[in-house]
Design a protein around this motif. Structure first.
Motif, PDB file in Angstrom:
ATOM      1  N   ALA A 204       0.827  -1.216   0.000  1.00 26.05           N
ATOM      2  CA  ALA A 204       0.000   0.000   0.000  1.00 26.05           C
ATOM      3  C   ALA A 204       0.860   1.266   0.000  1.00 26.05           C
ATOM      4  CB  ALA A 204      -0.901   0.001   1.225  1.00 26.05           C
ATOM      5  N   CYS A 205       0.305   2.354  -0.479  1.00 27.98           N
ATOM      6  CA  CYS A 205       0.885   3.700  -0.387  1.00 27.98           C
ATOM      7  C   CYS A 205       2.227   3.861  -1.099  1.00 27.98           C
ATOM      8  CB  CYS A 205       1.089   4.122   1.077  1.00 27.98           C
ATOM      9  SG  CYS A 205      -0.401   4.133   2.072  1.00 27.98           S
ATOM     10  N   VAL A 206       2.580   2.938  -1.967  1.00 28.00           N
ATOM     11  CA  VAL A 206       3.900   3.024  -2.601  1.00 28.00           C
ATOM     12  C   VAL A 206       4.040   4.321  -3.408  1.00 28.00           C
ATOM     13  CG1 VAL A 206       5.324   1.987  -4.443  1.00 28.00           C
ATOM     14  CG2 VAL A 206       4.497   0.586  -2.574  1.00 28.00           C
TER      15      VAL A 206
ATOM     16  N   SER B 137      -2.771  12.991   6.023  1.00 28.18           N
ATOM     17  CA  SER B 137      -4.167  13.437   6.069  1.00 28.18           C
ATOM     18  C   SER B 137      -5.118  12.273   5.798  1.00 28.18           C
ATOM     19  CB  SER B 137      -4.424  14.616   5.134  1.00 28.18           C
ATOM     20  OG  SER B 137      -3.670  14.492   3.975  1.00 28.18           O
ATOM     21  N   CYS B 138      -4.668  11.338   4.963  1.00 25.80           N
ATOM     22  CA  CYS B 138      -5.484  10.156   4.697  1.00 25.80           C
ATOM     23  C   CYS B 138      -5.735   9.377   5.994  1.00 25.80           C
ATOM     24  CB  CYS B 138      -4.772   9.277   3.675  1.00 25.80           C
ATOM     25  SG  CYS B 138      -5.431   7.623   3.486  1.00 25.80           S
ATOM     26  N   LEU B 139      -4.669   9.200   6.786  1.00 25.64           N
ATOM     27  CA  LEU B 139      -4.809   8.449   8.035  1.00 25.64           C
ATOM     28  C   LEU B 139      -5.702   9.181   9.032  1.00 25.64           C
ATOM     29  CD1 LEU B 139      -1.188   7.085   8.558  1.00 25.64           C
ATOM     30  CD2 LEU B 139      -3.249   5.760   8.083  1.00 25.64           C
ATOM     31  N   ASP B 140      -5.514  10.506   9.113  1.00 23.19           N
ATOM     32  CA  ASP B 140      -6.360  11.296  10.008  1.00 23.19           C
ATOM     33  C   ASP B 140      -7.841  11.032   9.723  1.00 23.19           C
ATOM     34  OD1 ASP B 140      -4.917  12.767  11.906  1.00 23.19           O
ATOM     35  OD2 ASP B 140      -4.244  14.204  10.396  1.00 23.19           O
TER      36      ASP B 140
END
Ligand code: 5AD
Ligand code: SF4
Ligand code: FES
Length: 361
Positions: A321-323, A332-335
């Motif tokens: 993921a997120c590579v 911000s995605c995690l927030d």
């Protein structure tokens, strides 16, 4: 008399048979297990998630694990080592983003130049803002002297997955030679603990040949070793590795995801105060995998800070993921993703394991 499923859930002092009952839960029972684990986590650790900015320092590895894309026998990988400046700018970025800690990870190397270099890098990272970043190392099996020198340089947490606590399964997924000794690995964990590291271990879930019995033993192993942190995640077959041949014996993605969640949940009940990572590999088997792991009892996420051009070379398993995402995008995605499940990131803190800090207070 045997306890009912509901009574087992309330107990926390499980025997192996009871662990197996919990790990076999499906449908409404599985839901009940995950709900209970979340409740226990909230009681002990609140709804906080701690971040470790992951720096994948290099992908040269002396080992030849049968499941891992970085194995020395895999000629298809372009090998790299980050420059000191790259590592330090990742660490500075972690600090700027408020992550509180970094995790330095690489393939296993034990040559003196590498060992000294790590100590130097740890000291440099420690200089950032007067030692404000916590440092986790994940650099494989090393000598006691090496572990000690890195600890003295300022690292205070170490992750070394046992991969499987079953010696039998361990030797099915590793070459049978001195370089891959189950006993040595357990000794390393003991050494790390006695030096004073917050010590973490973990396993892969859904390996070919893995049984429910072995998974239950894995949880009992974590408990017996009294570790401060656990990172467990689904096994993902990698086409350029020998274990790929047995991919038809690997459970489907949804089953590996569910078993990972149940492992996390049962362990949260058994060890309510440890830190538990929602592994990035979860995201490979399920787009919501990391959030699901957090909701089931995990409380740590390791967002990737490795510079973009090297990420695809840290090819431990496919479809990571997120590579292609930038660190600020992941932040911000995690927030947003964590808020959606009632959690919040605790910024600018080391986020030490409560199980550990209580013991050393
Ligand atoms: N699938 C999932 N996890 C893997 N790891 C290595 N190979 C794989 C794979 N194919 C994990 C191991 C190791 C960590 C660096 O990555 O558990 O400890
Ligand atoms: Fe090397 Fe770790 Fe991969 Fe084994 S799992 S080949 S030690 S990077
Ligand atoms: Fe990396 Fe969502 S966490 S893009």
């Amino acid at each position: 008399m045997d306890r009912s499923f509901e009574d087992i859930l309330l107990a926390q002092d499980f025997g192996k048979e009871e662990i197996k009952v919990l790990l076999a839960a499906e449908g409404p029972r599985m839901k009940e297990l995950l709900r209970r684990a979340r409740e226990v986590k909230f009681r002990y650790l609140d709804n906080y998630v701690h971040l470790r900015g992951l720096i994948e320092y290099g992908n040269v590895c002396e080992k030849n694990c049968l499941y891992c894309g970085l194995r020395s026998g895999n000629g298809k990988v372009e090998r790299y080592l980050l420059s000191d400046e790259d590592v330090l700018s990742c660490a500075r970025l972690a600090h700027e983003l408020g992550y509180g800690s970094v995790a330095l990870q690489s393939g296993e190397r034990s040559d003196p130049a590498f060992v000294d270099h790590i100590a130097q890098l740890v000291r440099e990272i420690k200089k950032i803002d007067g030692g404000s970043l916590g440092i986790t190392l994940s650099l494989g099996e090393q000598s006691e002297e090496t572990y000690r020198s890195w600890f003295e340089a300022g690292a205070h947490r170490y992750l070394l997955r046992i991969e499987s606590s079953s010696e039998e399964l361990y030797y099915k997924i590793h070459p049978k030679n001195d370089k891959h000794s189950f006993r040595k690995r357990v000794e390393c964990l003991e050494m790390l603990k006695s030096i004073g590291y917050q010590t973490g271990t973990g396993v892969m879930v859904g390996l070919p040949f893995q049984t429910l019995d072995q998974l239950a033993d894995d949880l009992l192993f974590f408990k017996r070793m009294d570790v401060a942190m656990v990172g467990l995640g689904p096994y993902i077959p990698h086409p350029d590795t020998p274990l790929y041949r047995f991919r038809d014996q690997v459970p489907p993605a949804d089953a590996r995801m569910d078993m990972t969640l149940k492992m996390i949940a049962v362990l949260r009940l058994m060890m309510p105060e440890i830190n538990m990572v929602a592994a990035t590999a979860n995201q490979t088997v399920d787009p919501q995998g990391r959030e699901k792991a957090i909701a089931a009892g995990a409380n740590v996420i390791m967002p990737n800070l490795t510079p973009g051009e090297y990420r695809e070379s840290y090819f431990i398993y496919p479809d990571k993921a997120c590579v292609k995402d930038r660190p600020d995008q992941c932040k911000s995605c995690l927030d947003i993703r964590l808020a959606a499940i009632g959690h919040q990131i605790l910024y600018n803190e080391w986020g030490d394991s409560l199980a550990f800090t209580k013991k050393t207070r």
